[in-house]
Design a protein around this motif. Structure first.
Motif, short mmCIF file in Angstrom:
data_model
loop_
_atom_site.label_atom_id
_atom_site.label_comp_id
_atom_site.label_asym_id
_atom_site.label_seq_id
_atom_site.Cartn_x
_atom_site.Cartn_y
_atom_site.Cartn_z
N ALA A 20 0.83 -1.21 0.00
CA ALA A 20 0.00 0.00 0.00
C ALA A 20 0.86 1.25 0.00
O ALA A 20 0.57 2.22 -0.71
CB ALA A 20 -0.93 -0.01 1.21
N ALA A 21 1.93 1.26 0.78
CA ALA A 21 2.79 2.44 0.85
C ALA A 21 3.46 2.70 -0.49
O ALA A 21 3.55 3.84 -0.95
CB ALA A 21 3.84 2.25 1.94
N ARG A 22 3.92 1.63 -1.14
CA ARG A 22 4.58 1.82 -2.43
C ARG A 22 3.59 2.20 -3.52
O ARG A 22 3.93 2.95 -4.44
CB ARG A 22 5.36 0.56 -2.79
N ARG A 23 2.35 1.70 -3.43
CA ARG A 23 1.33 2.16 -4.38
C ARG A 23 1.06 3.65 -4.19
O ARG A 23 0.93 4.40 -5.17
CB ARG A 23 0.04 1.36 -4.19
N THR A 24 0.97 4.08 -2.94
CA THR A 24 0.76 5.50 -2.66
C THR A 24 1.90 6.34 -3.22
O THR A 24 1.69 7.44 -3.77
CB THR A 24 0.63 5.73 -1.15
N LEU A 25 3.11 5.83 -3.11
CA LEU A 25 4.26 6.54 -3.64
C LEU A 25 4.13 6.73 -5.14
O LEU A 25 4.40 7.82 -5.67
CB LEU A 25 5.52 5.74 -3.30
N LEU A 26 3.69 5.70 -5.84
CA LEU A 26 3.51 5.81 -7.29
C LEU A 26 2.35 6.74 -7.64
O LEU A 26 2.42 7.48 -8.62
CB LEU A 26 3.29 4.43 -7.90
#
Length: 395
Positions: A20-26
């Motif tokens: 989820a955190a890496r999706r938010t980053l993208l």
């Protein structure tokens, strides 16, 4: 994506931790290269913890796994779709904890094609195997795709049956994208990659692990309009797929069996819990039609979006009336009133299978094209020689 964007996305994949955190980053930075260049403070603001931030920093030096992924992606027909990419499958975005990225061998455009997942036991009865073949063959013949997990038993029967009628089939792996599991299905893997698509969230070289298969099942459920369980024991991975499909708002169907067959008990349990009891493929195809229309709307948005994933956030595609296009007109002229196969349409138009698949799906959903047994024709009421108003490109 460029090589630099591929490398940046591979670094984010290697970092591990919260998806989820890496999706938010993208989502925040619109492409993986910009996400990495934003730095540790931006990573933490997106929800990455200290372990992830250190991992992202540490992946600046190419690992053996990333070198293997680079080599795999350099091969024809190999693709990588990230969460930021407008080609990331629309239906998969709706599941709980969608993958950060997908490795695809074959045609990534087919991940948008409306499909039904067919799953079940790895050790089915002879009747269960026959049912899987019959349902998959009939569903594929309507133009819908068949999605499954390449496992032995029901999965294998479903994939093979779809291929037997020149239908579309997608296999989702619980191992690295370059590893056929079980090994006995290496030949089937190659056939699906050549005519459909093989998908995994795991980079090349990743050996299968027990926990990967339940995770794989959420992708099977997420790519499909509905899930059909043909034969399954009471404790079965197929029931996990069915549950995940239900939680994602998809239809779940089950084929009933003999009360004396232990492989039918999972199906009976699903039916008691509200799954649709089905005896014919037509019952499945009729039930998934409304969600297929929603997928058509999402596809129209995708066709209006830029073809490159870099710099495009999910959901940015404009919903607007498309205009006439030379490629669409070329396809329309290539279509006759007699059913025509995909290979012949490729010859007549000079377009790729991926481009034609997108355009044909849109035309089918608009009621302009009929499909049967993997062949396409104009519907009888469409007698004009020009493309319909509002046609757009399938790129």
């Amino acid at each position: 994506m460029t090589q630099a964007h591929h490398d940046a996305l591979l670094r984010l994949i290697e970092a591990g931790g919260s998806t989820a955190a890496r999706r938010t980053l993208l989502e925040t930075h619109r492409d993986p290269l910009a996400a990495l260049e934003a730095g540790p403070r931006a990573w933490r603001e997106a929800g990455c913890d200290e372990t992830q931030a250190r991992a992202i920093t540490g992946t600046a030096t190419p690992s053996a796994q990333r070198e293997l992924a680079r080599a795999w992606l350099a091969e024809p027909g190999h693709h990588l779709l990230g969460w930021h990419d407008p080609d990331y499958p629309a239906l998969l975005r709706r599941v709980a904890n969608p993958p950060l990225a997908l490795f695809v061998a074959g045609d990534p455009g087919l991940l948008w094609h409306p499909a039904v997942a067919i799953v079940g036991s790895r050790s089915p009865s002879a009747g269960g195997r026959d049912n899987a073949r019959d349902f998959a063959r009939a569903i594929a013949a309507t133009g819908l795709g068949v999605t499954s997990g390449l496992a032995a038993g029901i999965d294998t029967a479903a994939h093979e049956a779809a291929l037997s009628v020149d239908g579309i089939t997608v296999a989702v792996l619980g191992s690295g994208i370059d590893i056929a599991y079980p090994r006995a299905n290496a030949g089937l893997y190659a056939r699906i990659a050549g005519r459909g698509a093989v998908v995994s969230e795991y980079p090349p070289g990743t050996q299968s692990q027990r926990g990967f298969f339940p995770a794989r099942n959420r992708i099977i459920a997420g790519l499909a309009l509905g899930v059909l369980v043909v034969e399954a024991a009471e404790r079965s991975g197929a029931l996990i797929t069915a549950r995940l499909a239900s939680e994602a708002g998809r239809d779940v169907f089950a084929v009933p069996g003999s009360i004396h067959n232990p492989m039918a008990r999972g199906c009976h349990r699903l039916i008691r819990d509200g799954a649709g009891l089905v005896e014919a493929a037509s019952e499945v195809t009729a039930a998934v039609a409304p969600l297929a229309a929603e997928l058509g709307d999402a596809l129209r948005q995708r066709l209006a979006a830029p073809s490159s994933g870099a710099g495009t956030a999910p959901g940015d595609a404009a919903t607007s009336e498309t205009t006439d296009d030379p490629d669409y007109n070329r396809l329309w002229q290539a279509l006759g009133h007699d059913p025509t196969g995909m290979d012949r349409l490729v010859e007549r138009t000079g377009l790729t299978t991926a481009e034609l698949s997108s355009m044909l799906l849109l035309m089918e959903l608009e009621g302009r094209v009929a499909v049967a047994h993997g062949r396409y024709a104009r519907r009888r009421h469409d007698t004009a020689n020009t493309a319909p108003s509002g046609a757009g490109r399938g790129k």
